[in-house]
Every structure is written in C-alpha cells, then in structure tokens.
Design an enzyme around this catalytic site. Structure first.
Site, mmCIF file in Angstrom:
data_model
loop_
_atom_site.group_PDB
_atom_site.id
_atom_site.type_symbol
_atom_site.label_atom_id
_atom_site.label_comp_id
_atom_site.label_asym_id
_atom_site.label_seq_id
_atom_site.Cartn_x
_atom_site.Cartn_y
_atom_site.Cartn_z
ATOM 1 N N TYR A 214 0.853 -1.190 0.000
ATOM 2 C CA TYR A 214 0.000 0.000 0.000
ATOM 3 C C TYR A 214 0.884 1.233 0.000
ATOM 4 O O TYR A 214 1.866 1.301 0.732
ATOM 5 C CB TYR A 214 -0.870 0.004 1.261
ATOM 6 N N GLU B 69 -3.648 7.332 -4.028
ATOM 7 C CA GLU B 69 -3.612 6.119 -3.209
ATOM 8 C C GLU B 69 -3.498 4.896 -4.107
ATOM 9 O O GLU B 69 -4.302 4.712 -5.016
ATOM 10 C CB GLU B 69 -4.896 6.028 -2.370
#
Ligand code: GDP
Ligand code: MN
Length: 404
Positions: free
Chosen positions: A127, A212
């Site tokens: 991530y 993101e």
C-alpha cells in the site's frame, strides 16, 4: 468545526481508469487496460489483451471488491475472468447497474464504465498513498507492506506515516519508505524508490489532494505494478488543471450538490434535519456550533456568499427544501453587503411559490432589517422572526423536534 471543514474541502475525484492514465503518463508502472461502456467493447478489449482479465466497476468509492450490485445482485465490483465470453456475461451484469460498497452509502453509485485490465500474478500486495497532513502542513507519504482489501483494519504498527520537509522527496525519505515496504532485494528496493519518487512528483504537479495505490503489487516475475489507484484533485487548482477538470463525471456526485453548483451556491449535505441558509463560511461554522449546542443537527448548509439576489435566495431555499430530511429551516444572515429586505423577498417568494409548509426561522440583522421584518410580518406566512441568534436557533431546533 472540524466536521464542517472536512465537508468544505472540495475535490475532484477521478475514476480509476483516469487515474491510471495520469500515472502512466508520469512514467509509473500501471497494468495495461482500457475503459469501456458496453459488454461488446469489454469483450473486444479482453480479446486484444490476450491474458486473463480483471473487470472493474468504475465508481467514486473504494471497497468495490467487497461490494454488491443493487439490481443484478452480483457480488463484488472486481472480477477476475478467464474467457472473453465470460467477460461479456459479467459486464452485462455490471454496466448500467448500481454498486453498493461500504463507502457509497445504501443508495450506491451508478456504473457506466468498466475498466478492463490484464490480470497480473500478484505475489505480495503493498500500500502506498500520498496526501497532505493538515496539522503539520506537510506532504505525507503513507506506506505499508500489507496492502490489499483489509487495509482499514490493519494494525497501525504496519503503517508508516512519513511527512516530507518540503514538496520534494529526498534520498533519506526514499530510503526510509522503501525499507518499510520490505523489499526482497536491492533491485526491488530501487523500484520502490522510483515509484515513490514519481508518485510525489505527480502529486505536486497535478495539484492532487490524494494519490492512493492499493494494491501496489509485487508480481511473481519480479516486477512491481500499480493494480488499483485512486486520485483526487484540489478544486481550487482546477483553473490550472484544465485537462483533469474536463474528466469530471458528475453522475458520481450528490445530485443536490451538483444542482447547487450550477447556480454557484455552495451547498454541503450533512446528516441531520435542520436546513441552514447562511452567508459566509465563518457564520456557517458558528451556526453549526450553535445548533449542536442546542441539541439539534444540521441537515445541510447552503452558503449564499455575498451576491444575494431575490432569485438566488429563492433558489437556495428551493434546494434546502428539496432535502426530504429537512424538518425546519434556519435562515441566519448577516446583512452587510447583502441587504436584509432582498433576503426576505427571496424567502417569501420561495415559500409562496413552493407552498413550503416547513417552519422557517429567520435571524437576519444588518442593512434594511426593519424593512425585512415588516415584509415577513405582513406576509402572514409561517416564518418566525427572531433577531437573537441564541433564541432563533433554539426555536428552530424545537420546531424540528415538534414536527416529527
Ligand atoms: P477495491 O476493492 O475497490 O480496492 O478494488 P481493487 O481494484 O483494489 O481490487 C480488489 C482486489 O482484487 C485487490 O486487492 C487484489 O487482491 C485483486 N486484484 C486486482 N487486480 C488484480 C490483478 O491484476 N491480479 C490479481 N491476482 N489480483 C488482482
Ligand atoms: Mn484497491
């Protein structure tokens, strides 16, 4: 006040396929894919890619993998598919339907685009996100070696929050971030660094408020690839981000907010039952505090700004009244540049034209307030006049409660 600030931070959300195109243009390793609007085109793209396929519903919300379609009842907005034929069958259950995820609310979001991408073999899901830290007034990079669909529930010890000194990422930043992502070898670490560096440059150059990547996939063949990305752009920068501004898909936004924007009214939807018409962000926040203090909850805020004409006030009341959660309406206006009689005229004509039955409390003070008071009194409509903000808000909260 925090809550309102959060709501007033306006941004443009891109679809995943638009975000992927932006990142690709900036030299980042995104998986190959194309956006389509029909099952036929989905099949064509799948045939062209010649790999297993990931079919993804394009909505402005995360959690698609665990979502469900409202009408077709199909589970998940993300599907891994083996044959072009199966792509067609699934695509027809997704396009034109509504996807409900944890982030969309019960009403869901309409799906008019599918993103058809190659399926890559992911060994590890990481991530990485770039955003701003408002308190530290800094660009912040968030990284984890445990990305994927459960990121929200992850133990904070697996999440690095790293603020930059300025708007550029330096070697020591890259070292710390890439190390935290647990590289398996030196080459992989270099790939992580390259990705973080390019993401930061893209974040700054596109005036993003968020980039993101989840997951950032470490693939079986050693490559690192962006498998899902979310990008939002600061609304205040759209004047210089014309290419990105043109990508806006208004079907993904709250219909009332879109309607208000057309008339240049600043409307913010909240979850309570008191509709609020105010002028200026400061008064909006003070009003929200006062409503909360009196035990009420605002349903929305409509900031009419400095340019109040009877037509704009009328439109504003119409928008507030169209929210079915609204039980009473508070008009809290300070008449400096705005004239109180103009506001009164707009409110009265809205109530008459739309036959509004909901109680309205008017607290307006300033230029021509005596004339305004006279107009409201002689209209004989259900409009309460109270110049004292404290008791006016109290009355409006009470009216909302008693109308249940
Ligand atoms: P989200 O649920 O809205 O975040 O949608 P994603 O696009 O992230 O997809 C959900 C999950 O599908 C990811 O976390 C991955 O586990 C999986 N996924 C997405 N693309 C691929 C791919 O190309 N290959 C594989 N093996 N899995 C994928
Ligand atoms: Mn994802």
């Amino acid at each position: 006040m925090r809550a309102l600030l959060r709501y007033t931070a306006r941004k443009l959300s891109l679809h995943e396929f638009q975000a992927a195109a932006l990142l690709g243009k900036n030299g980042l390793p995104v998986v190959r894919g194309e956006a389509v609007q029909t099952p036929g085109d989905a099949i064509k793209v799948a045939e062209k890619l010649k790999t297993d396929i990931v079919l993804k519903a394009q909505v402005h919300a995360g959690g698609r993998g665990r979502g469900v379609f409202k009408n077709s009842k199909l589970q998940s907005g993300v599907h891994i598919v083996k044959s072009p034929k199966e792509v067609g069958t699934l695509a027809s259950k997704m396009i034109g339907d509504i996807l409900i995820t944890k982030q969309t609310g019960a009403e869901g979001k309409p799906v008019s685009y599918l993103y058809v991408t190659e399926k890559v073999s992911i060994k590890r899901e990481l991530y990485i996100a770039i955003t701003t830290d408002r308190e530290k007034a800094a660009v912040k990079i968030i990284a984890s070696s445990r990305g994927g669909m459960g990121i929200e529930e992850l133990d904070p010890k697996y999440v690095l929050q790293h603020c930059l000194k300025g708007t550029q990422v330096g070697e020591s930043d890259l070292e710390a971030i890439s190390q935290f992502m647990e590289p398996e070898n030196a080459a992989q670490k270099e790939q992580f660094k390259d990705i973080v560096s390019k993401l930061t440059k893209t974040f700054v150059s596109s005036d993003a408020t968020l980039i993101e990547i989840n997951p950032l996939g470490v693939l079986e063949d050693g490559r690192v690839a962006i498998c899902d990305s979310k990008v939002t752009i600061d609304d205040n920068a759209l004047f210089r981000q014309k290419e990105l501004a043109a990508l806006e898909d208004i079907t993904q936004k709250d219909a009332t907010e879109v309607n208000a924007q057309k008339d240049d009214l600043n409307y913010i939807k909240l979850s309570g039952d008191i509709g609020c018409l105010v002028n200026g962000a400061g008064l909006a926040m003070a009003t929200m505090d006062l409503i909360n203090f009196k035990g009420g909850k605002p349903a929305n805020f409509l900031d009419i700004g400095g340019g109040a004409t009877p037509e704009r006030v009328r439109k504003a009341i119409e928008i507030i009244n169209s929210d079915t959660n609204v039980k009473s309406i508070l008009v809290n206006i300070f008449g400096g540049i705005v004239r109180c009689d103009v506001v009164a005229q707009g409110v009265i004509s809205a109530v008459e034209a739309l036959r509004i039955q909901k109680p309205i409390v008017m607290r307006i003070k300033g230029t021509n307030s005596e004339e305004a008071k006279e107009m409201v009194k002689s209209s004989k409509l259900k409009i309460f006049w109270d110049e004292n903000p404290d008791s006016a808000v109290g009355l409006c909260v009470q009216q909302a409660v008693s109308s249940i």
